[in-house]
Design a protein around this motif. Structure first.
Motif, PDB file in Angstrom:
ATOM      1  N   SER A 176       0.923  -1.173   0.042  1.00 14.94           N
ATOM      2  CA  SER A 176       0.162  -0.104  -0.031  1.00 14.94           C
ATOM      3  C   SER A 176       0.835   1.301   0.026  1.00 14.94           C
ATOM      4  O   SER A 176       2.090   1.349   0.280  1.00 14.94           O
ATOM      5  CB  SER A 176      -1.003   0.121   1.307  1.00 14.94           C
ATOM      6  OG  SER A 176      -1.190  -1.137   1.717  1.00 14.94           O
ATOM      7  N   PRO A 177       0.487   2.471  -0.311  1.00 21.86           N
ATOM      8  CA  PRO A 177       1.003   3.756  -0.223  1.00 21.86           C
ATOM      9  C   PRO A 177       1.332   3.914   1.124  1.00 21.86           C
ATOM     10  O   PRO A 177       0.929   3.519   1.959  1.00 21.86           O
ATOM     11  CB  PRO A 177       0.239   4.690  -0.753  1.00 21.86           C
ATOM     12  CG  PRO A 177      -0.864   4.045  -1.517  1.00 21.86           C
ATOM     13  CD  PRO A 177      -1.110   2.725  -1.020  1.00 21.86           C
ATOM     14  N   ILE A 178       2.684   4.579   1.172  1.00 26.58           N
ATOM     15  CA  ILE A 178       3.322   5.048   2.525  1.00 26.58           C
ATOM     16  C   ILE A 178       2.661   6.177   2.901  1.00 26.58           C
ATOM     17  O   ILE A 178       1.742   6.962   2.596  1.00 26.58           O
ATOM     18  CB  ILE A 178       4.690   5.233   2.191  1.00 26.58           C
ATOM     19  CG1 ILE A 178       5.020   6.163   1.290  1.00 26.58           C
ATOM     20  CG2 ILE A 178       5.401   3.730   2.038  1.00 26.58           C
ATOM     21  CD1 ILE A 178       6.681   6.623   1.284  1.00 26.58           C
ATOM     22  N   GLN A 179       3.152   6.704   4.029  1.00 27.31           N
ATOM     23  CA  GLN A 179       2.675   8.002   4.717  1.00 27.31           C
ATOM     24  C   GLN A 179       2.687   9.056   4.223  1.00 27.31           C
ATOM     25  O   GLN A 179       3.281   9.238   2.931  1.00 27.31           O
ATOM     26  CB  GLN A 179       3.235   7.845   6.285  1.00 27.31           C
ATOM     27  CG  GLN A 179       3.286   6.850   7.123  1.00 27.31           C
ATOM     28  CD  GLN A 179       4.542   6.383   6.932  1.00 27.31           C
ATOM     29  OE1 GLN A 179       5.073   6.133   5.836  1.00 27.31           O
ATOM     30  NE2 GLN A 179       5.082   5.649   7.852  1.00 27.31           N
ATOM     31  N   THR A 180       1.740  10.127   4.593  1.00 30.18           N
ATOM     32  CA  THR A 180       1.680  11.380   3.911  1.00 30.18           C
ATOM     33  C   THR A 180       2.357  12.452   4.700  1.00 30.18           C
ATOM     34  O   THR A 180       2.824  12.302   6.042  1.00 30.18           O
ATOM     35  CB  THR A 180       0.246  11.873   3.594  1.00 30.18           C
ATOM     36  OG1 THR A 180      -0.258  11.855   4.754  1.00 30.18           O
ATOM     37  CG2 THR A 180      -0.483  10.825   2.894  1.00 30.18           C
ATOM     38  N   GLU A 181       2.702  13.640   4.222  1.00 25.65           N
ATOM     39  CA  GLU A 181       3.285  14.815   5.096  1.00 25.65           C
ATOM     40  C   GLU A 181       2.851  16.094   4.539  1.00 25.65           C
ATOM     41  O   GLU A 181       2.334  16.012   3.210  1.00 25.65           O
ATOM     42  CB  GLU A 181       5.043  14.581   5.011  1.00 25.65           C
ATOM     43  CG  GLU A 181       5.539  14.743   3.426  1.00 25.65           C
ATOM     44  CD  GLU A 181       6.874  14.791   3.506  1.00 25.65           C
ATOM     45  OE1 GLU A 181       7.507  14.382   4.547  1.00 25.65           O
ATOM     46  OE2 GLU A 181       7.460  14.593   2.536  1.00 25.65           O
ATOM     47  N   THR A 182       2.952  17.266   5.115  1.00 25.21           N
ATOM     48  CA  THR A 182       2.553  18.445   4.723  1.00 25.21           C
ATOM     49  C   THR A 182       3.570  19.358   4.290  1.00 25.21           C
ATOM     50  O   THR A 182       4.570  19.240   5.268  1.00 25.21           O
ATOM     51  CB  THR A 182       1.534  18.932   5.773  1.00 25.21           C
ATOM     52  OG1 THR A 182       0.468  18.254   5.966  1.00 25.21           O
ATOM     53  CG2 THR A 182       1.040  20.333   5.171  1.00 25.21           C
ATOM     54  N   ILE A 183       3.882  19.697   3.100  1.00 21.30           N
ATOM     55  CA  ILE A 183       4.620  20.345   2.560  1.00 21.30           C
ATOM     56  C   ILE A 183       4.414  21.743   1.858  1.00 21.30           C
ATOM     57  O   ILE A 183       3.199  21.744   1.563  1.00 21.30           O
ATOM     58  CB  ILE A 183       5.745  19.571   1.540  1.00 21.30           C
ATOM     59  CG1 ILE A 183       4.660  19.343  -0.025  1.00 21.30           C
ATOM     60  CG2 ILE A 183       6.239  18.413   1.986  1.00 21.30           C
ATOM     61  CD1 ILE A 183       5.578  18.863  -1.073  1.00 21.30           C
ATOM     62  N   PRO A 184       5.355  22.692   1.800  1.00 22.46           N
ATOM     63  CA  PRO A 184       4.846  24.073   1.112  1.00 22.46           C
ATOM     64  C   PRO A 184       4.964  23.838  -0.371  1.00 22.46           C
ATOM     65  O   PRO A 184       5.534  22.891  -0.989  1.00 22.46           O
ATOM     66  CB  PRO A 184       6.054  24.998   1.503  1.00 22.46           C
ATOM     67  CG  PRO A 184       7.202  24.070   2.097  1.00 22.46           C
ATOM     68  CD  PRO A 184       6.593  22.870   2.356  1.00 22.46           C
ATOM     69  N   LEU A 185       3.874  24.581  -1.066  1.00 21.93           N
ATOM     70  CA  LEU A 185       3.574  24.328  -2.445  1.00 21.93           C
ATOM     71  C   LEU A 185       5.107  24.834  -3.279  1.00 21.93           C
ATOM     72  O   LEU A 185       5.315  24.113  -4.267  1.00 21.93           O
ATOM     73  CB  LEU A 185       2.855  25.653  -2.791  1.00 21.93           C
ATOM     74  CG  LEU A 185       2.253  25.730  -4.190  1.00 21.93           C
ATOM     75  CD1 LEU A 185       1.411  24.653  -4.625  1.00 21.93           C
ATOM     76  CD2 LEU A 185       1.473  27.094  -4.602  1.00 21.93           C
ATOM     77  N   LYS A 186       5.745  25.505  -2.864  1.00 22.84           N
ATOM     78  CA  LYS A 186       6.991  25.727  -3.438  1.00 22.84           C
ATOM     79  C   LYS A 186       7.873  24.598  -3.732  1.00 22.84           C
ATOM     80  O   LYS A 186       8.702  24.382  -4.664  1.00 22.84           O
ATOM     81  CB  LYS A 186       8.102  26.828  -2.743  1.00 22.84           C
ATOM     82  CG  LYS A 186       7.437  28.178  -3.028  1.00 22.84           C
ATOM     83  CD  LYS A 186       8.267  29.339  -2.239  1.00 22.84           C
ATOM     84  CE  LYS A 186       7.738  30.576  -2.516  1.00 22.84           C
ATOM     85  NZ  LYS A 186       8.606  31.725  -2.067  1.00 22.84           N
ATOM     86  N   SER A 187       7.651  23.504  -2.740  1.00 21.45           N
ATOM     87  CA  SER A 187       8.573  22.441  -3.040  1.00 21.45           C
ATOM     88  C   SER A 187       7.683  21.027  -3.473  1.00 21.45           C
ATOM     89  O   SER A 187       8.285  19.943  -3.527  1.00 21.45           O
ATOM     90  CB  SER A 187       9.096  21.968  -1.668  1.00 21.45           C
ATOM     91  OG  SER A 187       9.455  22.868  -0.757  1.00 21.45           O
ATOM     92  N   ALA A 188       6.451  21.596  -4.301  1.00 18.51           N
ATOM     93  CA  ALA A 188       5.646  20.406  -4.366  1.00 18.51           C
ATOM     94  C   ALA A 188       5.781  20.009  -5.837  1.00 18.51           C
ATOM     95  O   ALA A 188       4.988  18.995  -6.218  1.00 18.51           O
ATOM     96  CB  ALA A 188       4.318  20.938  -4.162  1.00 18.51           C
ATOM     97  N   LEU A 189       6.839  20.349  -6.770  1.00 20.10           N
ATOM     98  CA  LEU A 189       6.878  20.086  -7.991  1.00 20.10           C
ATOM     99  C   LEU A 189       7.156  18.569  -7.992  1.00 20.10           C
ATOM    100  O   LEU A 189       8.226  17.932  -7.593  1.00 20.10           O
ATOM    101  CB  LEU A 189       7.922  20.645  -8.680  1.00 20.10           C
ATOM    102  CG  LEU A 189       7.940  20.380 -10.421  1.00 20.10           C
ATOM    103  CD1 LEU A 189       6.912  20.654 -11.042  1.00 20.10           C
ATOM    104  CD2 LEU A 189       9.275  21.020 -10.803  1.00 20.10           C
TER     105      LEU A 189
END
Lengths: 415, 415
Positions: free
Chosen positions: B21-34
């Motif tokens: 299954s997919p691993i965990q998630t995290e919250t990141i800033p839009l600027k690093s989301a590419l």
């Protein structure tokens, strides 16, 4: 009528790039070299493999000792040792009728010229093995220097390094190399109406979309994006900010200031920048007409359309190829062109090249994906998210028929 | 005969991935989301655009005031002001026969419903303009909320974020978001014969190529590569190193230990690892047969072929799709498949899928590139550098004819 553009064709626009040359180089460790572009061809400093190696697990033999053997008449060989991995195999010398156990990658003993796969052998006792399939000299062996010879060109310069390229360099002990440095691109959004994405827009204001999109497009190209922020429509401020941006970067992207109303502003800035030479002011494409390009020595300043969807088309058609050229890439094909078929008629106007956003369906029966145009006003963002690429329609074409094979420029992240 | 593999088909191999299954998630800033992968669909928190905007430079009008006008009979309108960019346009109300100057992106005045392009207007004096082309209500305007409405799904989850996607998020003020964290992959090279790339190999020794190549392949996939180094062929050491690697990562790639001679070693390690479940041990493909996959809870351990060219094929066919699945991508198509034509006959053996390295020539007359097979012993590195992708030949096919259309899996950096 004052205010109209002097349009040039996209082909002529691309020809302007000959006025720019690749930027400087730097030396970096191999570990950081994925996607980087070597400044010159890479020459093998030594031979690979350094010694003759087995490509199989089995028995190193003198091939002639196996000639004529078969299932019913196996060759009987005396096992005189085992070549441990990483040990010097040539310390052992095979005499006629002798063999050595060997593993994949092991160094061949002296006088051995081939390897019998373990699958075609049968142990009789500790020191005797039956071989029931003959091998030819050189079989299951990579000769010393067979892969690369000293002085041989391993990789051409001016192409991007891929994982397999790094592997070959590691094998040759090349752990640092000279590559073009990454181009630095400063992005400036102009407009009194803009606020940064994390601000709440007031009446008549809107969040700046272009800075985020263009920065990501620059990053995707392998260059370094510097977000220069939002500049108000104020000539001295804009001039000053641009001058600084030019000093600090290889390319400057000004977005928002190239519509009929504001382009005089961008033009005035470019006119007043020291040594700036205006190369183009308007391109015969749709969207993307109000594109401006200036050169300051070897630095480029682009004026991009204000609508992000148009700015993106101009980025892929022009900014990216120029950025690749500055970065030292020999082939500056911006996007991968793949063949697709259309699911409907797509009309186009004579007199300008048109770039239609399309969504691709790869699950068709055909080997080629099916392209569906995604229409939407140029200021609308939501269709952008659905599009996988751009379908180009030439300036002398009235449109594309349904089911016609077409070439689609694929957006990099869309496959 | 002990030592042969229990081969499964590549299709059955891929089916094993359902156990992960997919691993965990995290919250990141839009600027690093590419390139990152949102964990769930992204919903618009507000409408876009926030107000009705002009898409042109010109004059905001009540459309009916222009009805019936033309070159010979222009409509005469009274200019009552100018909507400055970023200013609240609705502060002005147009009465019949009145107009306001407006710029691209400006907010429409109250009672204005359309915009006349500046190109279709002529100033008579400071306060009077002639309009000589009628507009329909809504023309050259994007209505408030026309692009997105609050609550609308903007982006699906489980797909990679592209530059245009980030732009739309910026426009909506979404400056941080929940994405899957990047999978961590530890790479271990096994073999007494290996030395790190920066060492000078002694007799019988060779530089480790696989660590560098596999790390770059992992990076290219968008995951985080940890180079675990070289492990000697020593069972307790290998077991201990693997145990640590599993604890610290989502996936472990063991390379070099899966040939007939060494795979028992890899198998022994996998058997002794706590909670390890062997899922596959051999695949009916060439190259890549000696591939091993084990699962430890939701973590994967691959045993890869020792030859880097084979390891690379297995990476693209199996490791990358599983890595994409762990990373939360819905479509785990590993490589882009494009249509090409062959320049020569390519023979293949019945009974196993074959993956032939090919070089592509895009400069053919045809819309499709021409594929030339790049042959070379599997231990040879130099052909790797020439190849652009893999041509798949199915297990029931004896070969491909010259000029036959084929599907080529494109290496990511090769376009």
């Amino acid at each position: 009528m004052k205010g109209f553009f002097q349009l040039i064709s996209s082909t002529d626009f691309l020809k302007l790039f000959k006025q720019f040359s690749p930027i400087q180089t730097e030396t970096i460790p191999l570990k950081s070299a994925l996607g980087r572009i070597p400044a010159k061809p890479i020459i093998a400093p030594e031979q690979l493999p350094p010694f003759s190696r087995s490509t199989m697990d089995g028995f190193a033999v003198r091939a002639r000792d196996t000639f004529g053997c078969g299932e019913s008449e196996p060759a009987l060989l005396e096992i005189v040792g085992e070549i441990a991995m990483g040990a010097p195999g040539t310390a052992v010398t095979l005499r006629p009728g002798q063999t050595c156990r060997i593993w994949t990658g092991g160094e061949l003993p002296t006088q051995a010229d081939s390897v019998v796969m373990v699958e075609y052998s049968r142990l009789l006792d500790e020191t005797t093995v039956e071989v029931f399939k003959p091998v030819a000299p050189g079989e299951n062996v990579i000769q010393a220097g067979e892969d690369t010879r000293p002085g041989q060109t391993i990789l051409p310069g001016n192409t991007r390094l891929r994982p397999q390229d790094l592997g070959v360099l590691a094998g040759l002990g090349i752990t640092e190399l000279e590559v073009y440095r990454q181009a630095v691109v400063t992005i400036l959004s102009t407009g009194d109406e803009l606020v940064p994405p994390d601000n709440q827009p007031g009446p008549g204001q809107i969040r700046d979309i272009n800075s985020t999109t263009l920065a990501a497009l620059v990053t995707e190209t392998g260059a370094i994006a510097r977000q220069g922020g939002i500049i108000a429509d104020d000539l001295p401020l804009m001039l000053n900010t641009c001058r600084q941006a030019v000093a600090q970067s290889d390319m400057v992207l000004l977005s928002g200031g190239s519509s009929v109303g504001k382009r005089d502003f961008t033009l005035k800035v470019l006119e007043q920048l020291d040594h700036a030479k205006l190369l183009a002011h308007g391109v015969a494409i749709r969207p993307g007409k109000p594109t401006i390009l200036a050169r300051i020595h070897n630095k480029a300043v682009f004026g991009l359309p204000g609508h992000v969807s148009s700015a993106m088309v101009v980025f892929y058609l022009f900014v990216r190829p120029l950025l690749l050229r500055l970065s030292g890439l020999e082939e500056q094909n911006s996007l991968l062109a793949i063949e697709a078929v259309t699911d409907q008629q797509i009309p186009s106007a004579i007199g300008r090249e048109e770039y239609v956003r399309v969504q691709l369906d790869w699950k068709s029966q055909d080997k080629r994906p099916v392209a569906t145009p995604i229409y939407g006003k140029s200021g609308i963002l939501s269709p952008l998210v659905k599009a996988d690429g751009l379908l180009a329609i030439s300036r002398d074409c009235e449109g594309i028929d349904q089911g016609q094979p077409v070439s689609v420029l694929l957006f990099p992240g869309s496959s």
